[in-house]
Design an enzyme around this catalytic site. Structure first.
Site, PDB file in Angstrom:
ATOM      1  N   LYS A  14     -22.782  54.394 -12.961  1.00  0.00           N
ATOM      2  CA  LYS A  14     -21.984  53.979 -11.806  1.00  0.00           C
ATOM      3  C   LYS A  14     -21.358  52.630 -12.113  1.00  0.00           C
ATOM      4  O   LYS A  14     -22.013  51.729 -12.617  1.00  0.00           O
ATOM      5  CB  LYS A  14     -22.881  53.866 -10.571  1.00  0.00           C
ATOM      6  CG  LYS A  14     -22.155  53.394  -9.321  1.00  0.00           C
ATOM      7  CD  LYS A  14     -23.122  53.346  -8.132  1.00  0.00           C
ATOM      8  CE  LYS A  14     -22.386  52.985  -6.856  1.00  0.00           C
ATOM      9  NZ  LYS A  14     -21.991  51.579  -6.812  1.00  0.00           N
ATOM     10  N   TYR A  20     -18.388  45.135  -7.553  1.00  0.00           N
ATOM     11  CA  TYR A  20     -17.934  43.739  -7.579  1.00  0.00           C
ATOM     12  C   TYR A  20     -17.908  43.213  -9.000  1.00  0.00           C
ATOM     13  O   TYR A  20     -16.927  42.662  -9.440  1.00  0.00           O
ATOM     14  CB  TYR A  20     -18.827  42.881  -6.676  1.00  0.00           C
ATOM     15  CG  TYR A  20     -18.657  43.313  -5.244  1.00  0.00           C
ATOM     16  CD1 TYR A  20     -17.594  42.829  -4.493  1.00  0.00           C
ATOM     17  CD2 TYR A  20     -19.484  44.264  -4.670  1.00  0.00           C
ATOM     18  CE1 TYR A  20     -17.380  43.260  -3.197  1.00  0.00           C
ATOM     19  CE2 TYR A  20     -19.281  44.698  -3.370  1.00  0.00           C
ATOM     20  CZ  TYR A  20     -18.221  44.190  -2.640  1.00  0.00           C
ATOM     21  OH  TYR A  20     -18.001  44.617  -1.366  1.00  0.00           O
ATOM     22  N   PRO A  53     -26.747  52.528 -15.203  1.00  0.00           N
ATOM     23  CA  PRO A  53     -27.309  53.868 -15.001  1.00  0.00           C
ATOM     24  C   PRO A  53     -28.009  53.941 -13.643  1.00  0.00           C
ATOM     25  O   PRO A  53     -28.750  53.032 -13.281  1.00  0.00           O
ATOM     26  CB  PRO A  53     -28.318  54.018 -16.148  1.00  0.00           C
ATOM     27  CG  PRO A  53     -28.603  52.635 -16.618  1.00  0.00           C
ATOM     28  CD  PRO A  53     -27.454  51.763 -16.228  1.00  0.00           C
ATOM     29  N   LEU A 107      -0.711  40.108   7.136  1.00  0.00           N
ATOM     30  CA  LEU A 107      -2.075  39.593   7.323  1.00  0.00           C
ATOM     31  C   LEU A 107      -2.936  39.882   6.101  1.00  0.00           C
ATOM     32  O   LEU A 107      -3.917  39.201   5.856  1.00  0.00           O
ATOM     33  CB  LEU A 107      -2.729  40.248   8.550  1.00  0.00           C
ATOM     34  CG  LEU A 107      -2.116  39.944   9.919  1.00  0.00           C
ATOM     35  CD1 LEU A 107      -2.776  40.793  10.992  1.00  0.00           C
ATOM     36  CD2 LEU A 107      -2.244  38.468  10.258  1.00  0.00           C
ATOM     37  N   GLY A 108      -2.588  40.919   5.355  1.00  0.00           N
ATOM     38  CA  GLY A 108      -3.384  41.263   4.183  1.00  0.00           C
ATOM     39  C   GLY A 108      -2.675  42.314   3.358  1.00  0.00           C
ATOM     40  O   GLY A 108      -1.900  43.107   3.884  1.00  0.00           O
ATOM     41  N   LYS A 157      -2.306  48.539  10.298  1.00  0.00           N
ATOM     42  CA  LYS A 157      -2.774  48.795   8.937  1.00  0.00           C
ATOM     43  C   LYS A 157      -2.013  50.001   8.416  1.00  0.00           C
ATOM     44  O   LYS A 157      -2.028  51.074   9.029  1.00  0.00           O
ATOM     45  CB  LYS A 157      -4.275  49.065   8.909  1.00  0.00           C
ATOM     46  CG  LYS A 157      -4.812  49.198   7.482  1.00  0.00           C
ATOM     47  CD  LYS A 157      -6.257  49.619   7.435  1.00  0.00           C
ATOM     48  CE  LYS A 157      -7.195  48.474   7.559  1.00  0.00           C
ATOM     49  NZ  LYS A 157      -8.575  48.845   7.128  1.00  0.00           N
ATOM     50  N   ASP A 177     -18.541  44.249   5.755  1.00  0.00           N
ATOM     51  CA  ASP A 177     -17.555  43.206   5.472  1.00  0.00           C
ATOM     52  C   ASP A 177     -17.614  42.066   6.483  1.00  0.00           C
ATOM     53  O   ASP A 177     -16.589  41.510   6.836  1.00  0.00           O
ATOM     54  CB  ASP A 177     -16.160  43.848   5.483  1.00  0.00           C
ATOM     55  CG  ASP A 177     -15.176  43.056   4.624  1.00  0.00           C
ATOM     56  OD1 ASP A 177     -15.633  42.327   3.719  1.00  0.00           O
ATOM     57  OD2 ASP A 177     -13.963  43.143   4.875  1.00  0.00           O
TER      58      ASP A 177
END
Length: 480
Positions: free
Chosen positions: A14, A18, A24, A156-157, A179, A274
């Site tokens: 995997k 981040y 593994p 905004l993003g 969005k 988040d």
């Protein structure tokens, strides 16, 4: 589905979310859509019961690729309105085929099961005017919403999958965050993605401290979510101005955040993931609104290592950094970080160098200013425990454990939910269209960030893409 059974299990590599290295992990795929990984193969049922990450393959999209490694596959799905991705690789094409077939079979089975439930609830599969329609859209739009009905004020993003723009509805003068996700991200060229159930979850979510979805609609190439944008200002703005909040003020905001996370965890089975200061806003009365404007930021790179990060590293929980699969306790770590910021005026762990920052998050003991009271210290110490199993809220009681902490003694939680507690600070706004807490640069003039295409009008039906998104329009006008 009464009995949850393991459909497939085995070792996968995997990719870290981040720190982009490969690790593994022993994965179990269950017939209820659960897909969870362990550092070591779990030997008994008890180990399997440990709360792990809440990743589900329901309504997922599968992609195969030979990059960055051969025999890679990616699972992508919408959680809330945010695109979540997991990347895996195996040793052989045959192995990859086995995994992707098993995942697709589980996803298809869940979709069929849900369609049957929907048919049952609506009384008749062919009767579209019944309960099913009501379930999907609380108040059917009187007209089709289009991009032309908004003024586009500020970006905004921006991220890999789309962008978030502050918009003003021309008809009402109200502000929203729109969005916009690129449709091809969610609809693969060869297959249909199932975003609608997730969309319905969002529509049916009603909590006073969560950003509500006002409309969702589609253009020929985009999916658009129009969400509340609270105009009492970002909590970050108010905290920067005052440097630190009193414990009472932090307790008030903390209680409202706990109430919202409790709802997401227990009612919606969603881990928010988040929580950070930038995602907390105040409404016109001074109550918390947790936003869902998140997009994975592109290219946040650390010069020394050139490893790319998605998100804000300062807020990452230790188990996320180590890429141990994680569960609801990540949200309580996030709560610990934001409440520490409120009461101490700084982040609990900070270093400009990401490598050093990660070391602090994983190893460093938490320190407190001398001015902090014993209950506040006890709460923050509990929330910022490195081991999620030891963390306050990390057990089966989840939010209830935090609600019972002595820092919150005297709080009547039903009163929190009903907004009966008086906000410690009331923003100086006169209405929902008052912009005094917005940046002057973008309230003074309208800028067109995304000029709507001629064919962005909802009347233009894109024959190729459109059938993939039946009923992807929603209006909450009946509840506004």
């Amino acid at each position: 589905m009464s009995d949850v059974a393991i459909v497939k299990e085995g070792w996968l590599h995997k990719r870290g979310e981040y720190i982009k290295t490969w690790r593994p992990r022993y994965f179990l795929l269950k017939n209820d859509g659960t897909f969870i990984g362990y550092k070591e193969r779990p030997q008994d049922v008890d180990q399997r019961e440990a709360p792990l990450n809440n990743f589900s393959v329901a309504q997922c999209q599968l992609m195969k690729t030979e990059r960055p490694r051969p025999n890679t596959f990616i699972i992508r799905c919408l959680q809330w309105t945010t695109v979540i991705e997991r990347t895996f690789h195996v040793e052989t094409p045959e192995e990859r085929e086995e995994w992707t077939t098993a995942i697709q079979t589980v996803a298809d089975g869940l979709k069929k099961q849900e369609e049957e439930e929907m048919d049952f609830r609506s009384g008749s599969p062919s009767d579209n005017s019944g309960a099913e329609e009501m379930e999907v859209s609380l108040a059917k739009p009187k007209h089709r919403v289009t991009m032309n009905e908004f003024e586009y004020l500020k970006l905004l993003g921006k991220g890999t999958f789309g962008k978030v723009i502050l918009v003003k509805e021309k008809a009402t003068g109200r502000y929203y965050a729109m969005k916009i996700l690129k449709k091809e991200v969610i609809v693969a060229k060869d297959e249909v993605a199932h975003t609608l159930t997730e969309n319905r979850v969002l529509q049916n979510s009603r909590h006073p401290f969560l950003t509500a979805l006002k409309y969702s609609f589609q253009t020929h190439d985009r999916l658009c979510f129009v969400m509340e944008y609270a105009n009492g200002g970002e909590l970050f703005f108010h905290l920067s101005r005052e440097r630190v909040f009193s414990e009472d003020r932090a307790r008030f905001y903390g209680a409202e955040i706990v109430s919202a996370l409790d709802y997401l965890h227990s009612e919606k089975n969603v881990v928010y993931r988040d929580l950070k200061l930038e995602n907390l806003m105040l409404d016109k009365d001074g109550h918390i609104k947790i936003t869902d404007f998140g997009l994975c930021k592109e290219g946040i790179k650390d010069g020394a290592t050139m490893k790319t990060f998605c998100g804000t590293p300062e807020y990452l929980a230790p188990e996320v950094l180590e890429d141990n699969d994680y569960g609801r306790a990540v949200d309580w770590w996030g709560l610990g970080v934001v409440m520490y910021e409120m009461m101490c005026g700084r982040l609990p762990f900070y270093n400009q160098d990401h490598e050093k920052l990660f070391e602090l998050i994983l190893m460093e003991e938490i320190r407190f200013p001398r001015t902090l009271g014993p209950e506040a210290k006890s709460l923050l110490s509990g929330l910022l425990k490195k081991d999620p199993k030891q963390r306050l809220g990390g057990g089966s009681e989840d939010a209830k454990e935090i609600m019972q902490h002595r820092f919150f003694a005297g709080i009547v939680w039903q009163h929190v939910y009903e907004k009966k507690l008086s906000p410690p600070f009331k923003p100086q706004v006169t209405s929902e269209t008052d912009t005094r807490y917005f940046d002057e640069e973008f309230t003074a003039q309208m800028i067109t960030i995304t000029p709507p295409d001629q064919d962005d009008s909802m009347e233009c039906v894109d024959s190729e893409r459109r059938p993939h998104f039946p009923q992807f329009s929603y209006s909450a006008s009946g509840t506004a």
